[in-house]
Design an enzyme around this catalytic site. Structure first.
Site, short mmCIF file in Angstrom:
data_model
loop_
_atom_site.label_atom_id
_atom_site.label_comp_id
_atom_site.label_asym_id
_atom_site.label_seq_id
_atom_site.Cartn_x
_atom_site.Cartn_y
_atom_site.Cartn_z
N GLU A 340 98.97 22.01 66.73
CA GLU A 340 100.22 22.28 65.95
C GLU A 340 100.55 21.11 64.60
O GLU A 340 101.54 20.39 64.79
CB GLU A 340 101.45 22.24 66.83
CG GLU A 340 101.34 23.20 67.99
CD GLU A 340 102.28 22.91 69.15
OE1 GLU A 340 102.99 21.80 69.32
OE2 GLU A 340 102.49 24.08 69.95
N ARG A 343 103.61 17.99 59.54
CA ARG A 343 103.61 17.07 58.28
C ARG A 343 102.16 16.97 57.58
O ARG A 343 102.26 17.02 56.39
CB ARG A 343 103.87 15.74 58.97
CG ARG A 343 103.82 14.52 58.08
CD ARG A 343 103.87 13.14 58.69
NE ARG A 343 104.50 13.33 59.98
CZ ARG A 343 105.80 12.74 60.01
NH1 ARG A 343 106.26 12.29 58.81
NH2 ARG A 343 106.31 12.74 61.13
N CYS A 419 127.71 6.75 50.51
CA CYS A 419 128.46 5.58 51.03
C CYS A 419 127.90 5.04 52.05
O CYS A 419 128.46 4.95 53.36
CB CYS A 419 129.96 6.08 51.28
SG CYS A 419 130.59 6.86 49.66
N TYR A 449 109.79 17.33 56.79
CA TYR A 449 111.08 16.64 57.37
C TYR A 449 111.93 16.03 56.29
O TYR A 449 112.61 14.70 56.54
CB TYR A 449 110.47 15.58 58.28
CG TYR A 449 109.53 16.20 59.40
CD1 TYR A 449 110.12 17.11 60.49
CD2 TYR A 449 108.32 15.63 59.39
CE1 TYR A 449 109.25 17.26 61.38
CE2 TYR A 449 107.53 16.26 60.35
CZ TYR A 449 108.05 17.06 61.19
OH TYR A 449 106.97 17.77 62.50
C1 LIG Z 1 105.85 19.93 69.71
C2 LIG Z 1 105.55 19.54 68.40
N1 LIG Z 1 104.35 20.06 68.03
C3 LIG Z 1 104.20 19.98 66.71
C4 LIG Z 1 104.95 18.90 65.93
C5 LIG Z 1 104.45 18.52 64.59
O1 LIG Z 1 104.00 17.24 64.29
P1 LIG Z 1 103.78 16.88 62.95
O2 LIG Z 1 104.63 17.41 61.96
O3 LIG Z 1 103.74 15.19 63.11
O4 LIG Z 1 102.28 17.40 62.81
C6 LIG Z 1 106.15 18.28 66.57
C7 LIG Z 1 106.85 17.29 65.89
O5 LIG Z 1 107.89 16.88 66.25
C8 LIG Z 1 106.51 18.61 67.81
O6 LIG Z 1 107.55 18.17 68.49
#
Ligand SMILES: Cc1ncc(COP(=O)(O)O)c(C=O)c1O
Length: 494
Positions: A340, A343, A419, A449
């Site tokens: 998954e 980022r 602020c 993010y």
């Molecule tokens: C369950 C799960 N999968 C995938 C991701 C994606 O992580 P990244 O954006 O660091 O690849 C996250 C990020 O918080 C996550 O919580």
């Protein structure tokens, strides 16, 4: 570099000998300077973008996103194919999601990981088929679970025993079979910020695989006995037994995610080893063959000088090798694997453009009691469009974007207009001495993010997100908020 600057900057930051050069571990090739020195995104000069859409402005390259999505898709499928295993790649929508982005991810052959009913709604609006979607979250509502089941999502990742029970109950009521993965905590402490490390025991995500945690499961001794379990079993084992017993759950396998912005391969391999070993134990014990393991995302990207993100192909090869070795040692078939990344696909695809406002030199005392000067450059956004510096002490860099950054470079701190004294966009960077109000700064690697974590703090309106694509006019992907938007939910004088 002046002597005073050395005391004010971290070791990783070096004086830019060629300030117009874009560091390619941070900037993708979609970002270039033209002959005049102006920054371009997919060939479009930034001043064209700011004249049309204003600042602050998120610019998101569709070309870059699609290319990176494709890289991860191909890298993982090729690496695992070599070991005779199948793989699915889910784009983690929490990093940045819009209808168009969900559609691009789907078109590039990626599945979509959603973390809430809202993200699911975006995926549905984009027409992503249910079986390509996963629903995550550690506290899903009844409405979210219902919606997911109604739409026929490919999997719901359950994060606790109460969730397993709730999903089973709702699926029974709806006359559905819920495809479920169980999130476990492999106990690997990833080297990243504590708030984005998610596989050690003392945090809210996942279910413990540690022996003896069954006593924390909140099920009675009789129930444990009826499941043929003991108190010295793991919390996750209780969840597995309950899921296997529930007629309305199709238990697909285990899920783990060790954290985010991780550069080393070791943590991922260790987690894979632990989860695979545990899955084999479960298969034997419950006489099943759980078909799938999801090893999450978390691959680091370059935000600042010195960071060395690994290429998708290296990440995938290392993971495929370690998974296949572990499976061979355990004498088990390689299960279906899924990953998954969020980022690492969206992050480098986006930048933020700001207009420089006030510039101020501030006297600070160094560790020897000597007075030094730090240059504060204020921009027209800040922690409302990028919360990561405040949230995780995240570091970024910035470049002068509307013209060539020639001449002497001065150590600078880019701050927002909120602020809060912690409202820092870029803690340390070099910017030209002749920087002035009205110049445009670009902060790279803000595709993940940033919009996703944006807020209206101090009643600032959220900036627009503009999509670029090679050979195409830039298009508004998410319109910026207006004052009317800000006031729309306020019910006025009561
Ligand atoms: C369950 C799960 N999968 C995938 C991701 C994606 O992580 P990244 O954006 O660091 O690849 C996250 C990020 O918080 C996550 O919580």
């Amino acid at each position: 570099m002046g002597a005073e600057a050395a005391l004010l900057k971290p070791d990783w930051l070096t004086y830019p000998e060629n300030p117009a050069e874009l560091n390619r571990t941070i900037w993708l090739d979609n970002f270039q300077r033209d002959e005049s020195g102006e920054l371009t995104v997919d060939g479009c000069p930034v001043t064209e973008l700011t004249e049309k859409f204003g600042t602050p402005e998120y610019v998101f390259s569709e070309s870059a996103f699609r290319a990176r999505a494709g890289e991860f898709r191909d890298a993982f499928s090729q690496a695992f194919e070599e070991h005779g295993a199948e793989v699915s790649v889910y784009y983690a929508g929490k990093s940045f999601l819009s209808t168009a982005v969900a559609h691009w991810a789907h078109e590039e052959g990626l599945n979509l990981d959603t973390a809430s009913g809202g993200e699911l709604a975006v995926a549905m609006r984009a027409g992503v088929p249910g079986e390509k979607i996963a629903l995550h979250g550690n506290n899903k509502s009844v409405a979210e679970i219902r919606r997911a089941l109604d739409y026929g999502v490919g999997r719901i990742v359950a994060d606790s025993i109460p969730e397993v029970q709730l999903i089973a109950q709702i699926a029974t009521e709806m006359g559905k079979i819920a495809p479920v993965m169980l999130r476990v905590t492999p106990g690997v402490h990833a080297s990243t910020h504590d708030f984005i490390a998610t596989a050690h025991e003392d945090q809210k995500f996942g279910q413990s695989m540690a022996a003896g945690t069954a006593r924390l499961a909140g099920v009675s001794a009789e129930e444990l006995e009826s499941l043929e379990l003991r108190e010295d079993d793991a919390y996750a084992t209780v969840a597995v037994a309950l899921a296997l017993r529930a007629e309305s759950i199709d238990l697909r396998g285990l899920h783990c995610h060790i954290g985010s912005q991780i550069f080393e391969a070791e943590g991922f391999s260790k987690a894979a080893e632990k989860v695979l070993g545990y899955m084999q134990e479960l298969n034997r014990r419950f006489e099943v063959e759980l078909p799938e393991i999801d090893l999450g995302g978390g691959y680091g990207i370059g935000y600042i000088e010195g960071e060395q993100p690994r290429a998708a192909a290296d990440v995938a090869t290392e993971l495929a090798d370690s998974v296949s070795k572990t499976c061979a040692n355990l004498g088990m078939e390689i299960p279906h694997l899924s990953f998954e990344p969020g980022r690492s696909i969206s992050g480098p695809s986006g930048i933020t453009l700001y207009t420089v406002g006030t510039i101020k030199n501030v006297a600070i005392e160094d560790e020897h009691g000597e007075t030094r000067v730090r240059r504060y450059v204020s921009v027209d956004g800040g922690m409302s469009d990028n919360a990561r510096p405040v949230l995780y002490d995240a570091d970024y860099t910035a470049v002068l974007a509307n013209r060539a950054p020639a001449g002497e470079q001065v150590l600078s701190r880019v701050v927002g207009k909120h602020c809060e004294s912690g409202d820092i966009v870029v803690r340390y960077t070099y910017l030209p001495e002749d920087l002035k109000a009205g110049d445009i700064l670009a902060v790279p690697a803000t595709g993940a993010y940033c919009y996703a974590l944006s807020s209206n703090y101090n009643m600032l309106t959220r900036p627009p997100v503009v999509a670029t694509k090679a050979q195409q006019e830039p298009r508004l992907m998410i319109r910026g908020e207006t004052e009317e938007d800000l006031l729309a939910r306020d019910q006025g004088l009561l």
